[in-house]
Enzyme design. Structure first.
Site, short mmCIF file in Angstrom:
data_model
loop_
_atom_site.label_atom_id
_atom_site.label_comp_id
_atom_site.label_asym_id
_atom_site.label_seq_id
_atom_site.Cartn_x
_atom_site.Cartn_y
_atom_site.Cartn_z
N HIS A 121 0.88 -1.17 0.00
CA HIS A 121 0.00 0.00 0.00
C HIS A 121 0.91 1.21 0.00
CE1 HIS A 121 -3.66 2.34 0.96
NE2 HIS A 121 -2.77 3.16 1.46
N CYS A 122 0.81 2.02 -1.03
CA CYS A 122 1.71 3.16 -1.17
C CYS A 122 1.01 4.44 -0.73
CB CYS A 122 2.17 3.29 -2.62
SG CYS A 122 3.43 4.57 -2.84
#
Lengths: 471, 157
Positions: free
Chosen positions: A234-235
């Site tokens: 998850h960026c």
């Protein structure tokens, strides 16, 4: 932000109905409620038809449930887009065309940094470079910047490969299969299952939130509360998960950003050098164009992480791994020498090509699809006669047998993990044991008519009703 | 159960019938592929070869949709270079494949499955988790009345 008309967040049921009325220019629900009180109690079926060619089931007329037990949300949501029923922590914009995760503040910071840096470059460095060196330099920088922004938006706003949650019927069927598998004496639902992929044994875990066995390489993102196919990470910089569908755009984003960083860095350093030569001293050059130094510093600070990240992801692509797998060491030769990566073709270039150049997979969420409250099919009279000929001894099922909570959801099936109600009757374990076949599918002829579907974290339990007409 | 509009088409609600779910087959990797085993519930309804050939045909279509071809490479490269505006001009390969699959399923439903009291739902509607097949001539029995939990089921002596 809430007043901006294009932005609609995922809301509670009451808020959804208010939003709907605003979008459709209907009177607000309070006005509708007061109107409905003066009309007769029996609620008419909602006249709005979904766009697909499904019609109301005529057989339900005799068993119409009175208005009290049908939730108002179903009638309001039928015909609307499916993104309204999404259960993860995502935000949808433009009526389901754009989706991001809930936390987008770091993403806005990314956009801000990019835009401000390029704006400073355009205003302070581009004219000098265009005049003194060549106009191609600012143009190339501009093109690179556009590609970076396009890839960033494509990564941030697309569905990363979210797996829709399983429906209750699937959950029931799966539980039944697993509990009656040979060798399962305690009838406990196992939470892992092993499959063989290209000769390698891979364990699949059961996701309690999404109520499904996660496909290989998938993982549940705790920030977005979704299972994502080929979950990478998850960026926060991108404000979205990076997974099956948007990994290539993420990769293009970081590589083009690396190129942009290097290019702009080289341009501003060239600018400073040329200015220093003109002015005689570096400090005078900085005094003349302080913004150039700011741009140079931003570039210098970000270049290391960007270059490192693009190098790392190039390595991941070449070895056909995800960040998740690399961190856990799933296919690490040193940690697990006996495990081979079943997803790798063996050739580095082929791996790169396979991930980057595959056709773009479709979104499984169907966020722009229309909610259908009850799918029906049309059959010709002779087929209908054949179908119902066997059922003369059976009592016809009541229409809308589903519970209020199901109907409130507005979906054609019960949502797993969202209901609780009581169950009855004795179990008849012998039936499904005899009829199992390879553990892959089961007869649901003695399916429970009411079930307990536990909230996530609990095992769903049900007992089956002894069928009067055994098959 | 007399049809009051005899001669016209009738409607069947899919949720009121029993369902069978075919799971995914991951033996060849992550490409969309479903188990080709013949479910026991279909015995007497459909020939196993017909069913198996349908599943194999479906799996084949998914394999073709997912394969790397020069067309998909061009699509990716042109997309990247044009800042993804090429998406407005050209349809993605998967969308065309999905349309073909939908047509194939509809055709099979009309000609093969519904006359045999089965209905196959497009797996994309289930997120490629399962194929849902409705047994049209086996409705679910009606629900039993709910037991009030506050009263004990067994009366103590």
């Amino acid at each position: 932000m809430n007043s901006f008309p294009l932005i609609t967040k995922r809301l509670r049921e009451e808020d959804i109905s208010i939003c709907d009325s605003l979008l459709d220019d209907e009177p607000p629900p309070s006005a509708q409620k007061s109107r409905s009180k003066t009309q007769n109690n029996r609620r008419e079926p909602r006249p709005t038809r979904p766009r697909q060619s499904y019609r109301m089931d005529l057989r339900n007329n005799g068993n119409c449930v009175d208005g009290q037990s049908i939730g108002t949300s179903t009638s309001k949501l039928a015909g609307k887009r499916k993104w309204r029923l999404h259960q993860g922590r995502n935000r949808f914009f433009c009526d389901g065309r754009i989706m991001t995760s809930r936390q987008s503040s770091v993403f806005l910071l990314t956009v801000f940094l990019l835009v401000v840096t390029m704006a400073l470059f355009c205003v302070f460095d581009a004219p000098y470079l265009a005049n003194h060196v060549t106009i191609a330099l600012p143009i190339i920088a501009g093109v690179l910047f556009l590609m970076v922004l396009a890839s960033l938006f494509k990564t941030a706003f697309s569905d990363p490969g979210i797996i829709p949650r399983a429906s209750a019927r699937e959950v029931i069927d799966l539980e039944r299969q697993l509990q009656s598998m040979p060798g399962n004496e305690t009838r406990v639902t196992p939470r892992t299952k092993t499959v063989q992929i290209n000769g390698q044994q891979i364990k699949l875990k059961y996701c309690l939130t999404c109520q499904l066995f996660r496909p290989p390489r998938s993982s549940h993102c705790s920030i977005c509360d979704n299972c994502v196919l080929n979950f990478d990470h998850h960026c926060p910089w991108v404000g979205n998960c990076v997974g099956y569908r948007n990994y290539r755009y993420f990769y293009f984003f970081i590589t083009s950003l690396a190129f942009l960083d290097l290019f702009v860095g080289a341009c501003v350093i060239a600018h400073l050098i040329l200015l220093s030569q003109e002015e005689g001293a570096f400090l005078k050059a900085v005094q003349k164009s302080p913004a150039t130094l700011v741009v140079a510093l931003i570039n210098l600070i970000s270049i290391w992480s960007i270059l490192g990240l693009s190098g790392f992801h190039t390595y991941l692509l070449a070895t056909s791994q995800t960040t998740n797998e690399d961190i856990k060491g799933t296919f690490n030769r040193k940690l697990r020498p006996s495990v081979a990566n079943p997803f790798s073709t063996g050739n580095l270039c082929k791996n790169l090509c396979k991930t980057l150049c595959e056709p773009e997979p479709p979104s499984l969420l169907d966020s722009r699809g229309i909610i259908r409250s009850d799918p029906v099919i049309t059959v010709s009279p002779d087929i209908y006669a054949r179908i119902t000929a066997n059922n003369n001894t059976r009592e016809h099922p009541r229409a809308l047998r589903r519970t209020d909570a199901v109907v409130l959801r507005g979906q054609d099936e019960i949502d797993a993990g969202s209901l609780q109600h009581t169950t009855t009757s004795a179990s008849s374990p012998s039936n499904s044991g005899e009829r199992s076949h390879g553990g892959s599918m089961h007869n649901v002829d003695d399916a429970p008519t009411e079930v307990v579907i536990a909230k996530p974290g609990q095992t769903a339990r049900y007992t089956r009703q002894a069928s009067e007409d055994s098959m | 159960m007399v049809s009051d509009n005899a001669g016209t088409e009738r409607l069947i609600s899919l949720n009121e019938c029993k369902k069978v779910f075919i799971q995914r087959d991951y033996s060849k990797g992550l490409t969309v592929k479903f188990c080709a085993d013949f479910p026991l519930e279909f015995e007497g309804k459909i020939d196993s070869n017909t069913w198996t050939s349908f599943i194999n045909q479906l799996n084949e279509l998914y394999l073709v949709a997912d394969s790397v071809t020069p067309a998909s490479i061009v699509e990716t490269v042109v997309g990247f270079l044009s800042c993804y505006t090429s998406r407005l001009c050209f349809r993605p390969k998967w969308e065309e494949a999905l349309e073909r699959i939908e047509e194939m399923i509809q055709e099979h439903n009309q000609e093969v499955f519904v006359p045999r009291c089965l209905h196959v739902r497009n797996p994309i509607e289930k997120g490629f988790r399962v194929i849902e097949i409705t047994l049209l001539d086996e409705p679910l029995p009606p629900p039993a009345p709910v037991i009030n939990n506050t009263q004990p089921v067994l009366q103590p002596r």
